[in-house]
Design a protein around this motif. Structure first.
Motif, PDB file in Angstrom:
ATOM      1  N   SER A   1    -116.906  12.466  -4.267  1.00 58.85           N
ATOM      2  CA  SER A   1    -115.554  12.896  -4.644  1.00 58.85           C
ATOM      3  C   SER A   1    -114.453  12.357  -3.751  1.00 58.85           C
ATOM      4  CB  SER A   1    -115.487  14.421  -4.696  1.00 58.85           C
ATOM      5  OG  SER A   1    -116.173  14.895  -5.831  1.00 58.85           O
ATOM      6  N   MET A   2    -114.786  11.654  -2.689  1.00 64.94           N
ATOM      7  CA  MET A   2    -113.739  10.929  -1.965  1.00 64.94           C
ATOM      8  C   MET A   2    -113.220   9.757  -2.790  1.00 64.94           C
ATOM      9  SD  MET A   2    -114.962  11.260   2.026  1.00 64.94           S
ATOM     10  CE  MET A   2    -114.070   9.792   2.550  1.00 64.94           C
ATOM     11  N   THR A   3    -113.837   9.515  -3.948  1.00 63.32           N
ATOM     12  CA  THR A   3    -113.300   8.576  -4.939  1.00 63.32           C
ATOM     13  C   THR A   3    -111.998   9.094  -5.530  1.00 63.32           C
ATOM     14  OG1 THR A   3    -115.562   7.894  -5.526  1.00 63.32           O
ATOM     15  CG2 THR A   3    -113.836   7.439  -7.145  1.00 63.32           C
ATOM     16  N   LYS A   4    -111.889  10.401  -5.681  1.00 64.09           N
ATOM     17  CA  LYS A   4    -110.758  10.987  -6.408  1.00 64.09           C
ATOM     18  C   LYS A   4    -109.399  10.593  -5.847  1.00 64.09           C
ATOM     19  CE  LYS A   4    -113.084  15.032  -8.443  1.00 64.09           C
ATOM     20  NZ  LYS A   4    -114.497  14.776  -8.079  1.00 64.09           N
TER      21      LYS A   4
ATOM     22  N   ALA B   1    -121.403  25.667 -21.104  1.00 63.01           N
ATOM     23  CA  ALA B   1    -121.064  24.717 -22.175  1.00 63.01           C
ATOM     24  C   ALA B   1    -121.312  23.270 -21.767  1.00 63.01           C
ATOM     25  CB  ALA B   1    -119.606  24.904 -22.584  1.00 63.01           C
ATOM     26  N   TYR B   2    -120.993  22.897 -20.541  1.00 63.59           N
ATOM     27  CA  TYR B   2    -121.182  21.517 -20.118  1.00 63.59           C
ATOM     28  C   TYR B   2    -122.663  21.153 -20.103  1.00 63.59           C
ATOM     29  CZ  TYR B   2    -116.302  20.600 -18.835  1.00 63.59           C
ATOM     30  OH  TYR B   2    -114.947  20.387 -18.876  1.00 63.59           O
ATOM     31  N   HIS B   3    -123.514  22.103 -19.722  1.00 67.75           N
ATOM     32  CA  HIS B   3    -124.956  21.837 -19.754  1.00 67.75           C
ATOM     33  C   HIS B   3    -125.441  21.726 -21.199  1.00 67.75           C
ATOM     34  CE1 HIS B   3    -125.683  22.298 -15.471  1.00 67.75           C
ATOM     35  NE2 HIS B   3    -124.895  23.357 -15.482  1.00 67.75           N
ATOM     36  N   ARG B   4    -124.998  22.627 -22.052  1.00 74.11           N
ATOM     37  CA  ARG B   4    -125.441  22.600 -23.449  1.00 74.11           C
ATOM     38  C   ARG B   4    -125.017  21.308 -24.140  1.00 74.11           C
ATOM     39  NH1 ARG B   4    -123.058  27.689 -23.458  1.00 74.11           N
ATOM     40  NH2 ARG B   4    -121.516  26.990 -24.993  1.00 74.11           N
ATOM     41  N   LEU B   5    -123.824  20.805 -23.786  1.00 74.36           N
ATOM     42  CA  LEU B   5    -123.297  19.602 -24.428  1.00 74.36           C
ATOM     43  C   LEU B   5    -123.787  18.311 -23.773  1.00 74.36           C
ATOM     44  CD1 LEU B   5    -119.663  20.893 -24.889  1.00 74.36           C
ATOM     45  CD2 LEU B   5    -121.216  20.277 -26.771  1.00 74.36           C
ATOM     46  N   GLY B   6    -124.454  18.440 -22.621  1.00 74.22           N
ATOM     47  CA  GLY B   6    -124.948  17.250 -21.933  1.00 74.22           C
ATOM     48  C   GLY B   6    -123.848  16.426 -21.291  1.00 74.22           C
ATOM     49  N   VAL B   7    -122.796  17.099 -20.783  1.00 74.92           N
ATOM     50  CA  VAL B   7    -121.713  16.396 -20.100  1.00 74.92           C
ATOM     51  C   VAL B   7    -122.238  15.836 -18.776  1.00 74.92           C
ATOM     52  CG1 VAL B   7    -119.485  16.687 -18.946  1.00 74.92           C
ATOM     53  CG2 VAL B   7    -119.896  17.775 -21.163  1.00 74.92           C
ATOM     54  N   SER B   8    -121.888  14.611 -18.479  1.00 72.25           N
ATOM     55  CA  SER B   8    -122.247  14.013 -17.191  1.00 72.25           C
ATOM     56  C   SER B   8    -121.166  14.304 -16.164  1.00 72.25           C
ATOM     57  CB  SER B   8    -122.412  12.496 -17.331  1.00 72.25           C
ATOM     58  OG  SER B   8    -122.555  11.895 -16.056  1.00 72.25           O
ATOM     59  N   ASP B   9    -121.592  14.727 -14.980  1.00 69.39           N
ATOM     60  CA  ASP B   9    -120.659  14.927 -13.874  1.00 69.39           C
ATOM     61  C   ASP B   9    -120.315  13.613 -13.176  1.00 69.39           C
ATOM     62  OD1 ASP B   9    -120.595  17.665 -14.314  1.00 69.39           O
ATOM     63  OD2 ASP B   9    -122.144  18.119 -12.842  1.00 69.39           O
TER      64      ASP B   9
ATOM     65  N   THR C   1    -115.708  -0.046  -3.763  1.00 73.26           N
ATOM     66  CA  THR C   1    -116.005  -0.543  -5.106  1.00 73.26           C
ATOM     67  C   THR C   1    -116.742   0.525  -5.907  1.00 73.26           C
ATOM     68  OG1 THR C   1    -118.151  -1.468  -4.461  1.00 73.26           O
ATOM     69  CG2 THR C   1    -116.233  -2.906  -4.231  1.00 73.26           C
ATOM     70  N   PHE C   2    -116.798   0.311  -7.210  1.00 74.56           N
ATOM     71  CA  PHE C   2    -117.554   1.216  -8.082  1.00 74.56           C
ATOM     72  C   PHE C   2    -119.021   0.811  -8.195  1.00 74.56           C
ATOM     73  CE2 PHE C   2    -113.347   2.501  -9.336  1.00 74.56           C
ATOM     74  CZ  PHE C   2    -113.493   3.841  -9.650  1.00 74.56           C
TER      75      PHE C   2
ATOM     76  N   SER D   1    -117.140   6.331 -12.898  1.00 77.86           N
ATOM     77  CA  SER D   1    -116.671   7.698 -12.755  1.00 77.86           C
ATOM     78  C   SER D   1    -115.481   7.740 -11.803  1.00 77.86           C
ATOM     79  CB  SER D   1    -117.788   8.600 -12.217  1.00 77.86           C
ATOM     80  OG  SER D   1    -117.270   9.858 -11.840  1.00 77.86           O
ATOM     81  N   GLY D   2    -114.318   8.079 -12.337  1.00 79.80           N
ATOM     82  CA  GLY D   2    -113.133   8.200 -11.502  1.00 79.80           C
ATOM     83  C   GLY D   2    -113.214   9.346 -10.525  1.00 79.80           C
ATOM     84  N   GLY D   3    -114.126  10.270 -10.770  1.00 78.36           N
ATOM     85  CA  GLY D   3    -114.254  11.419  -9.894  1.00 78.36           C
ATOM     86  C   GLY D   3    -115.202  11.227  -8.742  1.00 78.36           C
ATOM     87  N   VAL D   4    -116.267  10.443  -8.947  1.00 82.01           N
ATOM     88  CA  VAL D   4    -117.332  10.413  -7.922  1.00 82.01           C
ATOM     89  C   VAL D   4    -117.989   9.053  -7.757  1.00 82.01           C
ATOM     90  CG1 VAL D   4    -117.889  12.868  -8.198  1.00 82.01           C
ATOM     91  CG2 VAL D   4    -119.083  11.185  -9.611  1.00 82.01           C
TER      92      VAL D   4
END
Length: 422
Positions: free
Chosen positions: A106-109, A173-181, A249-250, A300-303
């Motif tokens: 998360s220091m990517t954020k 909901a995020y687990h049920r929908l299969g959202v990636s962190d 870099t990503f 991932s812009g977040g991580v």
């Protein structure tokens, strides 16, 4: 330069063992940033707090709490401290070095946030732009079915009502929908992940609460749409190339050797497998260390970024000193000023607010920290953290390969206290 404890060690064997764990130190030689971008070396007085920092780092490494760490600090633009200790790879006994490339999580954020703000300064994006202007299909709804307006400001301040899977119960909901962190090897495209995020109900009306979230992943998609570039290309063009930060870099270059990641365990942190699950909050964080080399994974812009402590320090110093031309000084002020009123910032703790991309310290007494009001910071779940204290002219970056002990708990708290030791 060794710590007082090491200098006075009566046990020669223990002293030698600790020496083996220490791989580098600057001691009395400062590295002048001369403006935040210079690499020139220049003499500087020995920092009075160096021994206290050494003690914290050596204790964390020698106790096994942290496998390896690299810490760098700048005071009024000069690097006054740099230390690498422990192992980048414990099993092969490869020592951590000062230029170790680590997963930033998360220091990517803040980097992606500054990229968005650079676009705002150029008039290409607006803080109050509704997301539907740029992402017309991203239309998450409240639990009652209403579709509120979500703005770029809501994303930067984590007030959009979005969440993270690891902050939900396993049946959320995020687990049920299969959202990636953004940390796992989901195989999803960013568009598909956005579709899943938008299918989950918002936690609250945007602007009425604060909740740490995938908001910066969504912001990454906005940046890509505004610029017509991929997110990595936009970050490189607007931020890292102008500042000369080649390690940030990503996707790590194929020949790059990254610090091996470890997860908290008893009696000592365990080497991460792929995938690796670490209990956290109400559920768990799922890591894929190999994702750092996977050019097919969505950025991932977040991580999603990797980099060295030195380059990250140069990034935060560019912001501390007024933006270094990548953003305006008044934008820097907006980043580092509380922007959410009295909303509680659970992920940062008591005494903190939130600016346009970073946690902002409002009340040092409530936070029980020696930092001055107006300090700003963030951290990452691979075991990374940084803080900037403008009143002290102090910036400190600490990258470890130990999740999550390098991010939260005894080590970063002790490091902060040591940096203000008299």
């Amino acid at each position: 330069m060794e710590s007082t404890t090491l200098q006075n060690a009566a046990d020669t064997k223990e002293f030698s063992r600790r020496q083996l764990l220490v791989t580098a130190s600057v001691g009395g030689l400062g590295v002048a940033l001369a403006g935040p971008l210079s690499n020139a070396l220049a003499a500087a007085p020995t920092w009075s707090r160096a021994k206290a920092l050494d003690e914290v780092i050596f204790n964390a490494v020698n106790s096994g709490q942290i496998v390896g760490a690299t810490v760098i600090a700048a005071k009024n633009g000069d690097i006054v401290y740099q230390r690498a200790a422990g192992f980048a790879d414990r099993e092969s006994r490869r020592p951590m070095n000062e230029d170790e490339v680590c997963r930033l999580a998360s220091m990517t954020k803040p980097i992606v946030g500054v990229t968005a703000l650079a676009l705002i300064d150029r008039g290409q994006l607006g803080l109050e732009d509704p997301l539907t202007r740029w992402l017309p299909d991203f239309r998450p709804k409240l639990a009652d079915g209403r579709e509120p307006v979500i703005t770029v400001r809501h994303l930067l301040t984590h007030t959009a009502g979005l969440s993270y899977g690891f902050l939900e119960a396993p049946d959320g909901a995020y687990h049920r929908l299969g959202v990636s962190d953004g940390l796992d090897a989901s195989g999803l495209t960013l568009d598909e992940n956005l579709r899943r995020i938008a299918s989950a109900p918002l936690l609250f009306e945007p602007g009425t609460g604060w909740h740490y979230s995938v908001a910066i992943d969504v912001l990454g998609a906005v940046i890509a749409r505004v610029t017509g570039l991929t997110l990595p290309e936009a970050v490189r063009t607007l931020v890292t190339d102008p500042l000369g930060l080649s390690s940030l870099t990503f996707v790590a270059e194929p020949n790059t050797v990254l610090a091996t990641p470890y997860g908290d365990a008893s009696p000592h942190p365990g080497r991460m497998t792929d995938p690796f699950s670490l209990p956290f909050g109400p559920s768990a964080i799922v890591y894929s260390p190999a994702r750092a080399f996977d050019s097919s994974a969505f950025p991932s812009g977040g991580v999603g970024m990797v980099g060295t402590a030195r380059d990250y320090l140069r990034f935060v110093e560019a912001i501390r000193t007024g933006g270094a031309g990548i953003i305006h000084p008044d934008t820097v002020a907006a980043i580092t000023r509380n922007a959410i009123g009295d909303l509680p910032v659970a992920a940062a703790g008591p005494g903190f607010g939130w600016g346009l991309g970073v946690a902002v310290l409002k009340d040092p007494l409530a936070a029980k920290l020696p930092l001055r009001a107006g300090s700003w910071n963030w951290a990452g779940v691979y075991g990374t953290n940084f803080w900037v204290d403008p009143a002290e002219g102090l910036s400190v970056v600490a990258l470890t390969n130990t999740a999550v002990a390098g991010m939260s708990g005894d080590f970063p708290t002790a490091l902060r206290r040591a940096a203000y030791a008299d």
